[in-house]
Design an enzyme around this catalytic site. Structure first.
Site, PDB file in Angstrom:
ATOM      1  N   ASP A 139     -12.065  -2.396  11.457  1.00 21.00           N
ATOM      2  CA  ASP A 139     -11.325  -1.219  11.938  1.00 21.00           C
ATOM      3  C   ASP A 139     -12.293  -0.162  12.473  1.00 21.00           C
ATOM      4  O   ASP A 139     -11.868   0.833  13.044  1.00 21.00           O
ATOM      5  CB  ASP A 139     -10.421  -0.628  10.842  1.00 21.00           C
ATOM      6  CG  ASP A 139     -11.163  -0.252   9.564  1.00 21.00           C
ATOM      7  OD1 ASP A 139     -12.278  -0.768   9.324  1.00 21.00           O
ATOM      8  OD2 ASP A 139     -10.619   0.565   8.776  1.00 21.00           O
ATOM      9  N   HIS A 183      -2.967   3.216  -4.584  1.00 17.50           N
ATOM     10  CA  HIS A 183      -2.311   2.770  -3.343  1.00 17.50           C
ATOM     11  C   HIS A 183      -0.917   2.212  -3.636  1.00 17.50           C
ATOM     12  O   HIS A 183      -0.549   1.145  -3.137  1.00 17.50           O
ATOM     13  CB  HIS A 183      -3.173   1.718  -2.624  1.00 17.50           C
ATOM     14  CG  HIS A 183      -4.413   2.296  -1.989  1.00 17.50           C
ATOM     15  ND1 HIS A 183      -4.357   3.158  -0.914  1.00 17.50           N
ATOM     16  CD2 HIS A 183      -5.730   2.123  -2.266  1.00 17.50           C
ATOM     17  CE1 HIS A 183      -5.598   3.493  -0.551  1.00 17.50           C
ATOM     18  NE2 HIS A 183      -6.447   2.888  -1.361  1.00 17.50           N
ATOM     19  N   GLU A 233      -9.916   2.717  -5.058  1.00 22.31           N
ATOM     20  CA  GLU A 233      -9.518   4.090  -4.746  1.00 22.31           C
ATOM     21  C   GLU A 233      -8.327   4.574  -5.578  1.00 22.31           C
ATOM     22  O   GLU A 233      -7.311   4.974  -5.029  1.00 22.31           O
ATOM     23  CB  GLU A 233      -9.178   4.198  -3.253  1.00 22.31           C
ATOM     24  CG  GLU A 233     -10.354   3.853  -2.366  1.00 22.31           C
ATOM     25  CD  GLU A 233     -10.032   3.974  -0.871  1.00 22.31           C
ATOM     26  OE1 GLU A 233     -10.929   4.382  -0.132  1.00 22.31           O
ATOM     27  OE2 GLU A 233      -8.913   3.656  -0.461  1.00 22.31           O
ATOM     28  N   ASP A 243       0.866  -1.183   0.000  1.00 20.43           N
ATOM     29  CA  ASP A 243       0.000   0.000   0.000  1.00 20.43           C
ATOM     30  C   ASP A 243       0.899   1.227   0.000  1.00 20.43           C
ATOM     31  O   ASP A 243       2.132   1.091  -0.068  1.00 20.43           O
ATOM     32  CB  ASP A 243      -0.953  -0.021   1.217  1.00 20.43           C
ATOM     33  CG  ASP A 243      -2.297   0.632   0.888  1.00 20.43           C
ATOM     34  OD1 ASP A 243      -2.281   1.798   0.434  1.00 20.43           O
ATOM     35  OD2 ASP A 243      -3.338  -0.016   1.066  1.00 20.43           O
TER      36      ASP A 243
END
Ligand code: TNX
Length: 759
Positions: free
Chosen positions: A421, A265, A328, A192
């Site tokens: 999370d 990422h 993303e 990432d």
């Protein structure tokens, strides 16, 4: 005669009750599909021999042997051969489905049969959950007759090791937890923006440079100003370590799915190899969280690089899936790049989404040559899905539904149910998390198959997994805290038939099962014992308060005098009302034992509390849990903000009128507002208070043209000279479009409002 009959009848009733009770209390998670409990049980002790009736089950039997040695200190003989009296035996039975098993325990033996090694292993895991949760050398196990098999074939957990790094030893512990709950897929998020974690021989700078960042954001991403530490942070797994983890997983019948993120990422990789970007850099391994604009550029050199990387990756991971990320990916750099624009023209791609699709499809074709299947986040649907790709649906159900309808396999991981999370408790003492709210009961409620899918389409839903992104999870104890016991709930979603799911039964079993978690020294969260509150208006006399607990057993005890509740505090048994501000503390007790954390809530009372309130425009349905009453319910919206007890407006502002019931002398009105630019939430650009005696003619008593929200406070107050009035109107306007450079730039901003206090 009559009397005897009566006694027998009574004892039958008693036995059935005991059986039913026992059934609930056998701490088995996930709940087996068929479970009968008999009388008595079997004792495993130093003289018990473990038999593998078929040679091919010896590895799984040896797993059991090692577990017993490690946890109870006794080493049992394990051997291949026909079962004997007073023994534990395992066997593969090819007539059964591969993942199915039976476990039969009576006073003479423990017998496990499985359709494959995995089936045998699942039988062993069930047996392990029945062993005593404490150190002893006489292991009594209840007599049971179990026939079991999973509902879904993909039962997974994900772990992000980029944002924070976890050692091989820790990763193995994580795999132990997956194994305990019969989960069979480990999604290892290896790369990432903030760190590249897998050794690639051909590109040594991925580990010498990309694996380390120069510092890390302190606190939450939404905090301003941003603060960073300057400690070099990082780490990576050598290929030998990767092989070691893969073998460890495989011994537990877990397949490892590696994720190599692209095209977004990718900042860590660009820091070492800037020629893979659309601009010249230089780039630095990410120190903050979120999404970065610099991504892989679809150059030939990039594809060569990725193919080299994937060649080494596919050699290391024997499973059939390779995860290529795909989420993303901002398109800014591609839009600015003449190369990308030219490439799009040449290939007849109409926009950057199609370019992303081109990117992913090219990688997909390469993976096919390696005999691997590609899986990616649901963004890879945009611009056209790659042939044969499996979709991991994270932005709700829709990506999964769309893919299933297109006859593509799907793994369901929607944020609302599967993002571990997120906060699992609203307690103020909860450790920092990314946001959101995902209590255990919500995970349990998850149904991976959307009801809009036909039976045929539903077959494409392979299963589900929990995701653990680790921006705010810096050590393994916190990994345990965030996943345990939500992983257990997810496991039951993935394994147990839908019709057999029942939260009360699950929570009761879990409560007993926590003894095992403690025995294994696992730092689990007790939030499932949490108490919450619900308030309702009580005419002119303030507010009614209810206390709620999703855990089905025990009693809630409470105090209102600031002391901590204990086992002799009054029991809460019905809702009560109050008309003065009050501090309530409550906790759940089973017998003398307090189970969860202490709940404390301040209930405020002012002239507006519990009074009638009319909103001219309704809040956005997503942020409108309690309607207008939310603003006068005596409870301040909680922080960190999680959508509870706040009303959100985007298209319109707030325009609320409160009827105080009678004329009151008032001189101050306060509105709670939120500021969180990362979530597109801004303080109102203005706030005005108007008052009226008749609800027709209103006079303005004050207006604020800017509202500064300081860290310590979140209230906008307007003071004025005392007025005797019955109606109060509060108007707050949104801040309009979000400015360039800020998250969500160009979109309409939000206001989030809560308590209106009138004094
Ligand atoms: C979105 S889920 C991401 C991750 C973040 C996560 C935080 C997904 C495919 N991408 O990069 O860590 O949100 O919850």
């Amino acid at each position: 005669m009559k009397k005897i009959f009566f006694t027998i009848a009574l004892s039958l009733v008693v036995t059935t009750l005991v059986m039913a009770q026992k059934q609930i209390n056998l701490p088995l998670i996930p709940l087996p599909q068929k479970l009968e409990i008999g009388q008595g049980g079997f004792e495993i002790n130093e003289s018990t021999v473990l038999y593998s009736e078929s040679e091919d089950a010896i590895n799984d039997l040896n797993f059991l042997q090692a577990y017993i040695t490690d946890h109870y200190g006794i080493t049992l003989k394990s051997t291949i051969g026909a079962k004997q009296k007073k023994s534990v035996s395992v066997k593969r039975n090819a007539t059964m489905k591969p993942d199915a098993y039976t476990l039969r325990i009576d006073s003479m033996s423990v017998r496990i049969e499985g359709g494959s090694g995995a089936g045998v292993f699942y039988g062993i895991q069930t047996l392990i959950q029945l062993l005593p949760a404490g150190k002893t050398t006489k292991l009594h196990v209840a007599s049971v007759n179990i026939e079991d098999e999973p509902r879904f074939s993909w039962r997974g957990m994900h772990l992000d090791v980029s944002r924070h790094f976890f050692t091989v030893k820790e990763v193995k512990k994580y795999l132990d937890y997956l194994a305990m709950y019969k989960l069979n897929t480990f999604h290892w998020h290896l790369t990432d923006d903030q760190g590249w974690r897998i050794e690639i021989k051909k590109y040594p700078k991925l580990t010498s440079i990309s694996a380390y960042r120069k510092g890390t954001l302190i606190g939450h991403y939404s905090e301003t100003p941003e603060r960073y530490d300057t400690i070099q942070y990082g780490g990576f797994y050598t290929q030998d370590e990767i092989r070691d983890v893969v073998a460890y997983a495989s011994a537990r019948h877990i397949t490892v799915v590696p994720e190599i993120e692209m095209p977004g990422h990718a900042l860590a990789a660009l820091a070492a190899y800037p020629m893979l970007a659309c601009t010249s850099g230089p780039f630095e391994v990410g120190r903050s969280w979120g999404v970065f604009k610099d991504v892989f550029c679809p150059l030939d050199v990039t594809f060569n690089f990725l193919e080299d990387v994937l060649t080494e990756v596919t050699d290391l991971f024997p499973g059939k899936y390779i995860h290529i990320g795909g989420d993303e990916c901002p398109k800014d750099r591609w839009k600015e790049s003449p190369f990308c624009q030219e490439l799009m023209k040449r290939n007849g791609l109409k926009d950057e989404h199609e370019l992303q699709s081109y990117f992913v499809q090219r990688i997909g074709k390469f993976l096919q040559t390696k005999n691997k299947k590609m899986i990616g986040w649901d963004e890879i649907l945009e611009g056209g899905i790659a042939e044969d790709a499996t979709i991991m649906s994270w932005r709700g159900y829709s990506g999964g539904v769309q893919a299933a309808k297109l006859k593509h396999d799907v793994v369901m991981t929607p944020t609302a149910y599967c993002y571990f999370d997120y906060y699992q408790s609203t307690s103020p003492s909860e450790p920092l998390a990314i946001g959101g709210y995902l209590p255990l009961s919500m995970v349990y409620k998850f149904e991976p198959v959307a009801d809009v899918l036909s039976a045929d389409e539903a077959k494409y839903i392979l299963g589900t997994q929990g995701n653990l992104w680790t921006e705010y999870i810096g050590d393994f104890k916190k990994v345990e805290y965030m996943t345990m016991p939500r992983m257990a709930a997810l496991a039951e979603v993935a394994w147990t038939a839908k019709e057999r799911k029942d939260y009360s039964s699950f929570a009761s079993r879990l409560s007993s099962h926590t003894k095992l978690l403690s025995f294994l020294n696992i730092n689990y969260s007790k939030a499932f014992y949490d108490i919450s509150t619900r308030v309702t208006p009580n005419g002119d006399r303030g507010i009614n308060v209810e206390l709620l607990c999703a855990y089905p057993n025990g009693q809630i005890r409470y105090t209102t005098n600031m002391t901590e509740p204990n086992s002799s505090s009054p029991i809460y048994d019905k809702k009560f009302s109050y008309d003065q501000s009050m501090m309530l503390k409550a906790a759940l007790f089973e017998g003398p034992q307090m189970k969860g954390n202490v709940f404390s809530q301040r209930y405020l009372v002012n002239y507006a509390t519990g009074k009638e309130i009319v909103l001219q425009d309704q809040p956005d349905p997503e942020y409108n849990k309690g309607g207008g009453f939310t603003l006068v319910n005596g409870i301040l919206g909680n922080l960190p903000w999680n959508g509870n007890d706040w009303l959100g407006f985007q298209k319109t502002g707030l325009n609320a009128t409160i009827d105080l019931g009678m004329a009151r002398g008032i001189s101050q009105v306060t509105l709670d507002v939120l500021s969180d630019s990362v979530s597109w939430i801004y303080p109102p650009s203005s706030m005005e208070v108007l008052v009226s005696e008749n609800n027709i003619d209103f006079t303005s008593v004050g207006k604020l043209d800017s509202i500064a929200i300081r860290k310590s406070g979140r209230q906008a107050t307007i003071k004025f000279s005392k007025k005797e009035v019955r109606f109060v109107k509060v108007i707050a306007t949104t801040a309009g479009k979000i400015q360039a450079g800020a998250p969500g730039a160009g979109n309409d901003s939000w206001i989030m409002v809560d308590e209106i206090s009138v004094n």
